[in-house]
Design an enzyme around this catalytic site. Sequence first.
Site, PDB file in Angstrom:
ATOM      1  N   LEU A   1       0.867  -1.176   0.000  1.00 17.96           N
ATOM      2  CA  LEU A   1       0.000   0.000   0.000  1.00 17.96           C
ATOM      3  C   LEU A   1       0.902   1.224   0.000  1.00 17.96           C
ATOM      4  O   LEU A   1       1.946   1.223   0.660  1.00 17.96           O
ATOM      5  CB  LEU A   1      -0.904   0.017   1.243  1.00 17.96           C
ATOM      6  CG  LEU A   1      -1.913  -1.124   1.385  1.00 17.96           C
ATOM      7  CD1 LEU A   1      -2.639  -1.014   2.728  1.00 17.96           C
ATOM      8  CD2 LEU A   1      -2.915  -1.119   0.245  1.00 17.96           C
ATOM      9  N   ASP A   2       0.504   2.273  -0.720  1.00 19.25           N
ATOM     10  CA  ASP A   2       1.359   3.458  -0.740  1.00 19.25           C
ATOM     11  C   ASP A   2       1.245   4.207   0.586  1.00 19.25           C
ATOM     12  O   ASP A   2       0.396   3.905   1.432  1.00 19.25           O
ATOM     13  CB  ASP A   2       1.064   4.356  -1.951  1.00 19.25           C
ATOM     14  CG  ASP A   2      -0.308   5.020  -1.901  1.00 19.25           C
ATOM     15  OD1 ASP A   2      -0.729   5.456  -0.802  1.00 19.25           O
ATOM     16  OD2 ASP A   2      -0.966   5.126  -2.952  1.00 19.25           O
ATOM     17  N   ILE A   3       2.093   5.191   0.765  1.00 20.56           N
ATOM     18  CA  ILE A   3       2.223   5.853   2.067  1.00 20.56           C
ATOM     19  C   ILE A   3       0.922   6.504   2.525  1.00 20.56           C
ATOM     20  O   ILE A   3       0.645   6.583   3.728  1.00 20.56           O
ATOM     21  CB  ILE A   3       3.369   6.894   2.025  1.00 20.56           C
ATOM     22  CG1 ILE A   3       3.674   7.428   3.436  1.00 20.56           C
ATOM     23  CG2 ILE A   3       3.050   8.011   1.045  1.00 20.56           C
ATOM     24  CD1 ILE A   3       4.925   8.273   3.514  1.00 20.56           C
TER      25      ILE A   3
END
Length: 288
Positions: free
Chosen positions: A113-115
């Site tokens: 998952l991205d930040i």
Amino acid sequence: MTHSTPPTEKLQKVLARAGLGSRREMEGVIAEGRIKVNGKVASLGDRIEMRDQVTLDDRPVGLRSVDDVPRRVIMYNKPEGELCTRKDPEGRRTVFDRLPRLKGERWIVIGRLDINTSGLLLFTTDGELANRLMHPSTEVEREYAVRVMGQVEKQHITAMTDGVMLDDGPARFTDVQEFGGEGINTWFHVVIMEGRNREVRRLWESQELTVSRLKRVRYGNIFLDKRVKLGEWVELNQDEVDDLSAMAGLPKRAVPALTPNEQKQWKRDRNKRQPVQGIRKAGSRSRR
């Protein structure tokens, strides 16, 4: 009398099974020249036998057969602001900082998952399970709760379910359902079959709409457990691990029980987690 040739396997697959990381991570380690097989620097594409001597940074690597790898899986509720990497040069918090410590094993993240995305992350000690669940051919559904800024019209939904061309190829949602809210704060649930970088956000952006909040709520048939608060984790039970194994086309394997020392260590690790600032709750769908 004939002698059968010992079976060989791809080096990165064996390294992943040894608990050193995912296959992709091991490909990077091999490319950096940090792996030696029988004293010689290995190359991408090498195949090895279980009797070969393997080192990482000149330290011996214990090779294991498929049956020797414990199959543990934990569910983690990722907060926004954490990176899906083991270490960050800038010192930012990573998803691995909160996980229980293992002895002789390593947690491998199943998908990323991205930040700025929160929600369900799965980790396992079994590199083969992780690789299969992430591979596009397995076609595992990922479901997200999405808050969208902008006026969403029927033609936007149709375009995203029919498919649009992104920079890295065609992409589409297999399902889009409105889930409440008003105006620019409308929640949707979307389902996608791939895990490409920022794919959910980019699909909405293709319709000139902006995602203001994104949370993964399901991976395959594993739903984010409401009991797992933000920044917390829980180990999956035998039935849940069996479901993931079946999805990956792997035989069932007993989840090993924690030893008394491991139970104490995991409890200490859980209690030492740092508090996470809460975010407003995304809508949740009932299990299908």
